[in-house]
Design a protein around this motif. Structure first.
Motif, short mmCIF file in Angstrom:
data_model
loop_
_atom_site.label_atom_id
_atom_site.label_comp_id
_atom_site.label_asym_id
_atom_site.label_seq_id
_atom_site.Cartn_x
_atom_site.Cartn_y
_atom_site.Cartn_z
N GLU A 1 0.83 -1.21 0.00
CA GLU A 1 0.00 0.00 0.00
C GLU A 1 0.86 1.26 0.00
OE1 GLU A 1 -3.53 0.06 0.22
OE2 GLU A 1 -3.35 -2.08 -0.20
N PRO B 1 -7.44 -0.35 -3.87
CA PRO B 1 -8.00 -0.18 -2.53
C PRO B 1 -9.20 -1.09 -2.27
CG PRO B 1 -7.92 1.92 -3.74
CD PRO B 1 -7.39 0.87 -4.64
N HIS B 2 -9.93 -1.44 -3.33
CA HIS B 2 -11.14 -2.25 -3.14
C HIS B 2 -10.83 -3.72 -2.94
CE1 HIS B 2 -13.59 1.19 -4.08
NE2 HIS B 2 -12.84 1.42 -5.16
N ALA C 1 -7.85 -4.67 -1.45
CA ALA C 1 -6.75 -4.73 -0.49
C ALA C 1 -7.09 -5.73 0.61
CB ALA C 1 -6.49 -3.35 0.10
#
Lengths: 104, 211
Positions: free
Chosen positions: A26, B75-76, B78
């Motif tokens: 991330e 992000p969806h 993750a």
């Protein structure tokens, strides 16, 4: 033609691009200039691929009315611009090519 | 969604075989690469005798958009195990991506995003593979007088013209189209890469002037 080397290389390049961000940890964002430049890559590259197919004839540009591919391409561009439907562009473009080759 | 995938897949199969790629190589490329525009571009380049390195560079340029798609869907998806994210990446395609990102943006807290994604992406993958297979089989039996090799540039027109939505994209396309013809004397079809760079710069310049 059976271009195995090209196929394997393309598979690796494409998979690396697809997986790039899904597999990275991330918090690695794209720089803003790269993000903006990327917006124009598809329009620029795809247009550069089809333009010579319409314009070039035996190694030199042919912008005359005798160039059936150019005329059919102009029709297809207008249709794609107006309707945005793949199969309509393909169908009318092929018809136009045959019509213009018949006329010239 | 499948309405867009099937005609494009059929066309890709027909056009690749009509341009001289063997049907089994066409199907192999579809299974391994699964990206229509780059497959058609590679076909044009290979038929013109371009070196493999240029084919790979062109593939990289055309499929750069997957990097953006991948970044925006991350992000969806993750927090999932790596093997699921790898599967999600392998199935990433424009149509299913567009469907999912619209849904996830509207319902950011929805549960089962992975299953929604796979439910969109797997049918698109299967429909695409079957369409290319059908196109490759049909294409090898069709007469040359039908001029089906023209389906390749038509497919590119069908994908690229709807992308031209604002000044920047129109400037990028015009500049790239003019450059590729003016620079056509360059060896190894390097005019393609030059045109891509000039197009991108033109797009950025046109965007900045308006701002």
């Amino acid at each position: 033609v059976t271009p195995w080397l090209a196929i394997l290389g393309m598979a690796l390049v494409t998979m690396a691009l697809r997986a790039s961000f899904l597999l990275l940890p991330e918090g690695v964002p794209l720089p803003p200039l790269v993000r903006r430049a990327l917006r124009y890559v598809p329009a620029a590259v795809l247009t550069a691929i089809w333009t010579p197919e319409l314009v070039m004839h035996g190694g030199t540009p042919d912008l005359s009315l005798a160039n059936a591919r150019l005329l059919a391409g102009i029709v297809a561009i207008a249709v794609a611009w107006r309707f945005r439907l793949t199969y309509v562009t393909l169908g009318i473009g092929m018809l136009a090519l045959h019509l213009f080759s018949h006329l010239s | 969604v499948l309405f867009g995938v099937v005609p494009f897949g059929l066309t890709t199969g027909v056009a690749m075989v009509a341009s001289g790629i063997a049907p089994h190589a066409t199907v192999a490329m579809s299974l391994l690469v699964f990206a229509g525009a780059s497959m058609l571009a590679a076909t044009q380049l290979l038929a013109g005798g371009a070196p493999v390195l240029l084919v790979l560079l062109t593939t990289l340029f055309i499929n750069l958009r997957f990097m953006m798609n991948s970044a925006s869907i991350r992000p969806h998806l993750a927090g999932l195990p790596r093997r699921w994210r790898l599967l999600a990446a392998a199935l990433l395609a424009d149509n299913s991506y567009a469907l999912c990102i619209a849904r996830f943006t509207e319902y950011p807290r929805m549960s089962g995003k992975l299953w929604y994604y796979l439910g969109a992406a797997a049918p698109v993958w299967l429909a695409w593979q079957l369409a290319v297979l059908a196109g490759a089989l049909a294409g090898s039996g069709l007469p040359a007088s039908w001029k089906l090799e023209f389906a390749a540039p038509l497919a590119f027109i069908a994908i690229s013209v709807p992308l031209l939505r604002d000044r920047g994209t129109v400037a990028a396309a015009l500049a790239a189209g003019v450059t590729v013809v003016l620079a056509s004397a360059l060896p190894l079809r390097l005019n393609l890469l030059l045109a891509a760079l000039v197009g991108i710069v033109a797009g950025l310049a046109a965007e900045r002037r308006r701002a």
